[in-house]
Design an enzyme around this catalytic site. Structure first.
Site, PDB file in Angstrom:
ATOM      1  N   ASN A 290       0.878  -1.170   0.000  1.00 45.42           N
ATOM      2  CA  ASN A 290       0.000   0.000   0.000  1.00 45.42           C
ATOM      3  C   ASN A 290       0.916   1.221   0.000  1.00 45.42           C
ATOM      4  OD1 ASN A 290      -1.805   2.042   0.502  1.00 45.42           O
ATOM      5  ND2 ASN A 290      -2.741   1.065   2.297  1.00 45.42           N
TER       6      ASN A 290
ATOM      7  N   ARG B  13      -2.608  -2.165  -3.392  1.00 43.67           N
ATOM      8  CA  ARG B  13      -3.774  -1.311  -3.201  1.00 43.67           C
ATOM      9  C   ARG B  13      -3.669  -0.142  -4.178  1.00 43.67           C
ATOM     10  NH1 ARG B  13      -6.054   1.459   2.299  1.00 43.67           N
ATOM     11  NH2 ARG B  13      -7.944   2.247   1.343  1.00 43.67           N
TER      12      ARG B  13
ATOM     13  N   HIS C 207     -12.704   3.371  -0.195  1.00 47.33           N
ATOM     14  CA  HIS C 207     -12.660   2.458   0.963  1.00 47.33           C
ATOM     15  C   HIS C 207     -13.324   1.116   0.652  1.00 47.33           C
ATOM     16  CE1 HIS C 207     -12.248   6.217   3.668  1.00 47.33           C
ATOM     17  NE2 HIS C 207     -11.068   5.604   3.602  1.00 47.33           N
TER      18      HIS C 207
ATOM     19  N   ARG D  88      -9.243  16.449   5.594  1.00 45.72           N
ATOM     20  CA  ARG D  88     -10.035  16.743   4.389  1.00 45.72           C
ATOM     21  C   ARG D  88     -11.399  17.297   4.771  1.00 45.72           C
ATOM     22  NH1 ARG D  88      -9.520  10.925   1.828  1.00 45.72           N
ATOM     23  NH2 ARG D  88      -7.646  10.464   3.017  1.00 45.72           N
TER      24      ARG D  88
ATOM     25  N   GLU E 124      -8.035  -4.435   5.405  1.00 50.99           N
ATOM     26  CA  GLU E 124      -7.944  -4.267   3.951  1.00 50.99           C
ATOM     27  C   GLU E 124      -6.860  -5.166   3.360  1.00 50.99           C
ATOM     28  OE1 GLU E 124      -7.666  -0.313   5.239  1.00 50.99           O
ATOM     29  OE2 GLU E 124      -9.116   0.430   3.763  1.00 50.99           O
TER      30      GLU E 124
END
Ligand code: ADP
Length: 394
Positions: free
Chosen positions: A9, A91, A179, A239, A377
């Protein structure tokens, strides 16, 4: 030699990796993080039980993603001398409109994914740099890309489009949602442990530094709070979340902000950090006495409640609410605040269970189940890579 899968990732200044043995499943053997790539890199390595392992390698050469992947190669050789990396799972944040599942990372696929760099300028270039470096470092391994967008690709059209002229949709300006690897994991966990809920109407709140929510109907994504970019929906660590596009026009016209300045503002200076004026980290905000820290948490939880109502409307009701991600899995305060006043949606929290971080935190009489499920994940990526290896061997 035993076959292993490596998961990668790659971020702007970090590389997370996982090593999985294929024989049983895949089964995790180690997880690592190289951070401050391009600055003064640091390396952390843990075994499957979470115990720190002395890496025995100098991370100084990790000056870019290629250097970091080279370091992973040396770590694998040192710590898993019996292991052969049969596949590398990556990823990749953006798969665009066409990738509804994992893809073998051929030259063509990689070139196609370059087209989505402008869609996710802060993530996609780094993901692809990691992928290119891994193809060079592990030339014999099957390379598999797993996308954050894939899980949402079958959204109904009303949840896939913006009300812009149709030509923009055709050019790829759509509500992709992100996600997806996390939601995929949670849907799988529900199917395994709570099949009745899995077949029903579920909202998953993935609350970490990045945060979004997803409405699941029968385990499939129907709607998500994130849209074209990873900026939309909930406020996040840094964010902004949902924002009137008129604000952006105003900032450009009246304050003369450039695209780069706006990207900096919206991605890095807003959200919990911008509102609190102090931190993007929920733990720091919870520990603070400052009114602005509390207000940042209030805004965060209020927006989650609003989106929960909206997603329940998209699903036609609600059978379960699932919390995951660093905040969702750990913050009792955030979970309690999200569930406050939500009796109209059948939500009745059990205080003691919430305090104990139990898997089911709703009261026995609650019509809607409220759950905490730690997400994973990496295992979704490892399983996808293992499945593709299996297909290749068949
Ligand atoms: P990322 O999106 O970077 O993977 P994580 O899922 O690791 O992020 O979530 C990080 C967030 O989780 C941070 O805001 C952190 O403060 C929060 N967090 C972690 N542990 C706790 C805790 N015990 N209480 C409250 N917040 C926590």
């Amino acid at each position: 030699m035993s076959a292993h899968v490596l998961t990668l990732n790659a971020g702007s200044s970090s590389l997370k990796f996982g090593v999985f043995a294929l024989a049983e499943g895949p089964e995790p053997r180690a997880a690592g993080l190289i951070e401050r790539i391009g600055g003064s890199p640091a390396l952390h390595l843990r075994d499957a039980a979470g115990t720190a392992i002395a890496p025995g390698e100098d991370p100084a050469g990790a000056t870019d993603q290629a250097g970091a992947v080279g370091l992973v190669l040396r770590l694998v050789a040192r710590h898993f001398p019996d292991g052969e990396i049969a596949a590398v799972g990556h990823r990749v944040v953006h798969g665009g409109p066409d990738h509804a599942g994992p893809a073998r990372l051929s030259d063509d696929v990689l070139a196609g994914l370059e087209r989505f760099v402008p869609f996710a300028p802060l993530h996609q270039p780094h993901n692809l740099a990691g992928a290119r470096a891994a193809r060079a470092a592990f030339p014999e391994a099957l390379q598999v890309a797993c996308f954050d967008t894939s899980f949402h690709r079958n959204h109904p059209w009303v949840n896939d489009t913006f009300a812009l002229p149709r030509r923009f949709y055709d050019r790829g300006v759509r509500r992709y949602g992100f996600h997806g690897l996390s939601y995929d994991y949670i849907a799988g966990e529900l199917a395994r442990s709570a099949p009745l809920l899995h077949s029903g109407r579920v909202v998953v709140a993935h609350l970490g530094n990045g945060a979004s929510m997803c409405g699941l109907l029968g385990g499939r994504s129907v709607a998500s709070t994130m849209g074209f970019s990873a900026l939309d929906g909930l406020p996040m660590g840094t964010r902004c979340g949902q924002l009137d596009p008129g604000v952006v026009l105003y900032l450009m016209d009246q304050e003369g902000m450039t695209t780069a300045e706006l990207a900096d503002l919206l991605y890095l200076e807003s959200g919990l950090k911008g509102l609190s004026g102090m931190a993007n980290d929920m733990r720091a905000l919870e520990a603070s006495e400052a009114p602005a820290a509390r207000e940042a948490i209030d805004y965060f939880t209020f927006r989650i409640r609003r989106e929960l109502g909206g997603l329940a409307a998209a699903l036609g009701g609600l059978d379960a609410l699932v919390f995951c991600g660093g905040i969702g899995e750990n913050s009792r305060l955030v979970r309690a605040e999200v569930c406050r006043g939500m009796q109209w949606l059948g939500i009745e929290l059990d205080r003691a269970r919430n305090e104990a971080n139990a898997r089911i935190i709703s009261a026995d009489l609650s019509r809607t189940h409220v759950m905490v499920i730690p997400t994973d994940e990496e295992i979704v990526i490892a399983r996808a890579a293992a499945a593709m290896l299996g297909e290749g061997a068949a």
